[in-house]
Enzyme design. Structure first.
Site, PDB file in Angstrom:
ATOM      1  N   ASP A 189     -33.774   6.225  49.031  1.00  0.00           N
ATOM      2  CA  ASP A 189     -33.156   5.065  48.392  1.00  0.00           C
ATOM      3  C   ASP A 189     -34.232   3.987  48.285  1.00  0.00           C
ATOM      4  O   ASP A 189     -35.396   4.234  48.628  1.00  0.00           O
ATOM      5  CB  ASP A 189     -31.953   4.555  49.200  1.00  0.00           C
ATOM      6  CG  ASP A 189     -30.889   3.920  48.302  1.00  0.00           C
ATOM      7  OD1 ASP A 189     -31.251   3.064  47.466  1.00  0.00           O
ATOM      8  OD2 ASP A 189     -29.705   4.282  48.441  1.00  0.00           O
ATOM      9  N   GLY A 215     -38.092   4.588  47.394  1.00  0.00           N
ATOM     10  CA  GLY A 215     -38.529   4.743  46.019  1.00  0.00           C
ATOM     11  C   GLY A 215     -37.467   4.302  45.039  1.00  0.00           C
ATOM     12  O   GLY A 215     -36.465   3.678  45.410  1.00  0.00           O
ATOM     13  N   ASP A 216     -37.683   4.634  43.765  1.00  0.00           N
ATOM     14  CA  ASP A 216     -36.801   4.260  42.670  1.00  0.00           C
ATOM     15  C   ASP A 216     -36.463   5.507  41.872  1.00  0.00           C
ATOM     16  O   ASP A 216     -37.341   6.128  41.271  1.00  0.00           O
ATOM     17  CB  ASP A 216     -37.508   3.232  41.778  1.00  0.00           C
ATOM     18  CG  ASP A 216     -36.664   2.773  40.596  1.00  0.00           C
ATOM     19  OD1 ASP A 216     -35.585   3.357  40.357  1.00  0.00           O
ATOM     20  OD2 ASP A 216     -37.088   1.829  39.905  1.00  0.00           O
ATOM     21  N   PHE A 217     -35.185   5.906  41.874  1.00  0.00           N
ATOM     22  CA  PHE A 217     -34.850   7.173  41.219  1.00  0.00           C
ATOM     23  C   PHE A 217     -34.969   7.127  39.701  1.00  0.00           C
ATOM     24  O   PHE A 217     -34.875   8.147  39.040  1.00  0.00           O
ATOM     25  CB  PHE A 217     -33.502   7.723  41.655  1.00  0.00           C
ATOM     26  CG  PHE A 217     -32.280   6.860  41.412  1.00  0.00           C
ATOM     27  CD1 PHE A 217     -32.291   5.755  40.572  1.00  0.00           C
ATOM     28  CD2 PHE A 217     -31.088   7.182  42.045  1.00  0.00           C
ATOM     29  CE1 PHE A 217     -31.161   4.997  40.359  1.00  0.00           C
ATOM     30  CE2 PHE A 217     -29.936   6.427  41.833  1.00  0.00           C
ATOM     31  CZ  PHE A 217     -29.991   5.335  40.989  1.00  0.00           C
ATOM     32  N   HIS A 235     -21.507   8.080  38.558  1.00  0.00           N
ATOM     33  CA  HIS A 235     -20.461   7.281  37.891  1.00  0.00           C
ATOM     34  C   HIS A 235     -20.829   5.799  37.780  1.00  0.00           C
ATOM     35  O   HIS A 235     -20.162   5.049  37.066  1.00  0.00           O
ATOM     36  CB  HIS A 235     -19.103   7.475  38.569  1.00  0.00           C
ATOM     37  CG  HIS A 235     -18.962   6.787  39.904  1.00  0.00           C
ATOM     38  ND1 HIS A 235     -17.814   6.838  40.633  1.00  0.00           N
ATOM     39  CD2 HIS A 235     -19.821   6.038  40.644  1.00  0.00           C
ATOM     40  CE1 HIS A 235     -17.939   6.152  41.752  1.00  0.00           C
ATOM     41  NE2 HIS A 235     -19.158   5.655  41.778  1.00  0.00           N
TER      42      HIS A 235
END
Length: 325
Positions: A189, A215-217, A235
């Site tokens: 995350d 990190g950054d997805f 969602h």
């Protein structure tokens, strides 16, 4: 139906002042409750009587108030507590976004952005109190949704490693690792989020089998895990953003890896239940949606996945298992 919003705001008020916590050791007079919660007697009595008329708290013949099964769910320490969820439901920033539902229908844009001039996650990153309410509410919603049974419903026996993508503070991953002691896990995350996960993982007894990964997805996700999990994440995002997240998972995965999405599924037609109004919450807050199986299958195919099966959980939730196509 038009006045149904009165009820959650009254519940929110009782939850905010922790009335349920104060009543845990027995019934009390309104004067005692007002002193303990630093509120005023007359308006507090009126709120509690309104709630008692619905079975949330009970008023005795001598004017004292006590718990009922429903009011006990508002205790902050109750298993499956609803307090944090009710704190979000009654929050000003939540209601103001819902008030822009007509704007969302006309433009497809989130009502939240219309009110605050920025997306909800950007807003939360700048408002610590609201972020705390939101994060706790999501944890509470996850517990009451029944999605937490997913670790018991999926066969991890042939799996060695699993990564929870956008796994927050790690409560879901911890449950997976506790249920399946042979697994090693990764919690992925934003760096500031995973930095707060260590204590919870240690308390759950799984810290020694879990790696914290920041990190950054939208940029990339960790490589070469056997299973990639996301619980109630897709969602939150419109199709274009959800596709980017899924494509980054696909890039990171080995050919024989699996993707598991734990999501609530929208029925193909209108049926009784909360699905359709949760869908409107997604629209108002995020501009996103609750998807049908058909919509998930198409989105996954665009990202390079084949939906292999769905495993029903409870309350309309399911595990969607996919493999690289």
């Amino acid at each position: 139906m038009a006045t149904s919003f009165w009820v959650p705001l009254a519940i929110h008020t009782a939850a905010k002042w922790r009335v349920a916590d104060v009543l845990e050791d027995g019934s009390k007079t309104v004067a005692e409750l007002a002193r303990a919660t630093d509120t005023q007697e007359d308006p507090l009595r009126r709120v509690l009587r309104a709630l008692a008329s619905l079975g949330i708290f009970a008023e005795t013949e001598d004017g004292r108030f006590a718990h009922t099964p429903m009011s006990r769910t508002l205790r902050s320490d109750a298993p499956g507590s609803l307090r944090d969820f009710m704190m979000m439901i009654g929050a000003d920033w939540y209601w103001r976004a819902w008030g822009q539902l007509p704007h969302s229908i006309k433009t497809t844009q989130p009502g939240f952005d219309q009110v605050f001039g920025e997306p909800v996650f950007e807003y939360l990153s700048k408002h610590a109190e609201a972020a705390t309410v939101f994060n706790r509410a999501m944890t509470g919603f996850s517990a009451m949704s029944g999605a937490e049974v997913a670790p018991e419903r999926y066969d991890f026996s042939q799996v060695k490693t699993v990564v929870d993508v956008a796994g927050g503070h790690g409560s879901f991953l911890a449950r997976v690792l506790k249920t399946h002691p042979h697994l090693r896990g990764g919690l992925f995350d934003q760096p500031a989020v995973v930095a707060e996960a260590q204590a919870m993982l240690a308390e759950s007894g799984v810290a020694d089998r879990c790696t914290l990964l920041g990190g950054d997805f939208f940029e990339s996700v960790p490589e070469s895990y056997d299973v990639y999990m996301m619980k109630m994440i897709i969602h939150d995002w419109k199709d274009a953003q959800a596709l980017r997240i899924l494509q980054n998972c696909r890039k990171a995965m080995l050919r024989d890896a699996k993707l598991l999405l734990v999501e609530q599924l929208m029925p193909e037609r209108a049926v009784p239940g909360p699905h359709h109004f949760i869908d409107l919450a997604m629209l108002s807050m995020l501009g996103s949606k609750v998807r049908t199986v058909t919509e998930f299958r198409a989105l996954l195919a665009q990202a390079g996945f084949e939906l292999t099966r769905t495993i029903d959980l409870v309350h309309g939730f399911a595990i969607l298992e996919s493999k690289p196509s």
